[in-house]
Design an enzyme around this catalytic site. Structure first.
Site, PDB file in Angstrom:
ATOM      1  N   GLU A 143       6.103 -25.079  35.277  1.00  0.00           N
ATOM      2  CA  GLU A 143       7.289 -24.350  35.737  1.00  0.00           C
ATOM      3  C   GLU A 143       8.542 -25.221  35.622  1.00  0.00           C
ATOM      4  OE1 GLU A 143       7.189 -23.101  39.850  1.00  0.00           O
ATOM      5  OE2 GLU A 143       8.713 -21.567  39.469  1.00  0.00           O
ATOM      6  N   GLU A 241       8.702 -13.693  43.909  1.00  0.00           N
ATOM      7  CA  GLU A 241       8.701 -14.963  44.660  1.00  0.00           C
ATOM      8  C   GLU A 241      10.094 -15.139  45.279  1.00  0.00           C
ATOM      9  OE1 GLU A 241       8.628 -18.734  42.576  1.00  0.00           O
ATOM     10  OE2 GLU A 241       7.131 -19.510  43.957  1.00  0.00           O
TER      11      GLU A 241
END
Ligand SMILES: O=C(O)[C@@H](O)C(=O)CO
Ligand code: MG
Length: 257
Positions: A143, A241
């Site tokens: 990420e 998220e």
């Protein structure tokens, strides 16, 4: 409509963690993710997934001492053994949960570690983890996290750095975790960059910016972004998220619309 998952570390925090699975399912999600499964018993988590008809979309490799502010150890030269033990532990959980993707947090480089040493360690660790995961048919995600607002000093803070690492590792099971919130802060031009990066994207997450709240609270045009994800033919999970600005249920208007 993309295949949406709920991040249970951020959504449904009105209730205790193990109760969030049922709420996610009732809200219409078919997949869940959360930061770390490790404090919980594997069989208990597997039961919660099964009882609620949910797929475990992703979780993170052990990050070091999260409470103390560590955000991954993959770039730390003196923590390689701990990193490797973390890969084993994560694989045990991945098996139990039927999870096909794991995210590796690169970590924050301390001043005592040179950029070169951090990068070399990251390459070694990611190469090691990729090989271990490949043997189990699992994808390793990397990420890119913004280093301006949320994680100053985070080593992989642009999609370009993640791509450079993917190229260096040269393994089919290493992919970019494209978090629209972080990418909006660091790079912008979201739709066009997803178009370019599509072949390397393994997982997508989202929150609006600024604030990291639900779609509609900031500057990102989520109707257009979600339509683009569909148009591009991306078939993976797209995970919510974000920190709801109020009650989680009230924040889900983007899911209904
Ligand atoms: O974007 C994030 O913060 C997460 O995806 C994560 O795994 C690390 O905090
Ligand atoms: Mg994220």
């Amino acid at each position: 409509m993309p295949k949406f998952a709920a991040n249970l570390s951020m959504l449904f925090t009105e209730v205790e963690f193990t109760e969030r699975f049922a709420l996610a399912r009732s809200a219409g999600f078919r997949g869940v993710e959360y930061l770390f499964p490790y404090p919980y018993d594997k069989a208990r988590l597997a039961g919660l997934l099964e009882d609620n008809g949910l797929t475990q979309a992703l979780f993170n490799l052990p990050p070091g001492d999260w409470e103390a502010g560590e955000r991954g150890i993959a770039c730390l030269p003196d923590r390689v053994e701990e990193f490797r033990a973390g890969v084993e532990l994560a694989l045990e959980y991945a098996h139990a949960l039927g999870c096909k993707q794991l995210n590796c947090l690169a970590g924050v480089r301390p001043p005592s570690v040179s950029e070169e040493a951090a990068w070399r360690t990251l390459e070694t660790n990611v190469g090691y983890a990729a090989e271990k995961l490949a043997a189990e048919g699992i994808t390793l995600c990397l990420e890119a996290i913004n280093s301006r607002v949320d994680m100053p000093g985070f080593v992989l803070d642009t999609s370009g750095k993640v791509l450079a690492l993917i190229e260096a590792i040269d393994a089919d099971n290493v992919r970019l975790q494209y978090d629209l919130y972080h990418m909006q802060i660091m790079e912008g031009d979201l739709i066009r960059s997803m178009e370019c990066l599509l072949p390397w994207i393994g997982h997508i997450q989202f929150a609006d910016n600024p604030g990291r709240h639900e779609p509609g609270t900031g500057e990102i045009n989520f109707s257009n972004v979600f339509a683009a994800i569909d148009r591009l033919g991306y078939k993976g999970w797209v995970s919510a998220e974000y920190r709801p600005s109020g009650h989680t249920e009230a924040s889900l208007t983007w899911l209904r619309g």
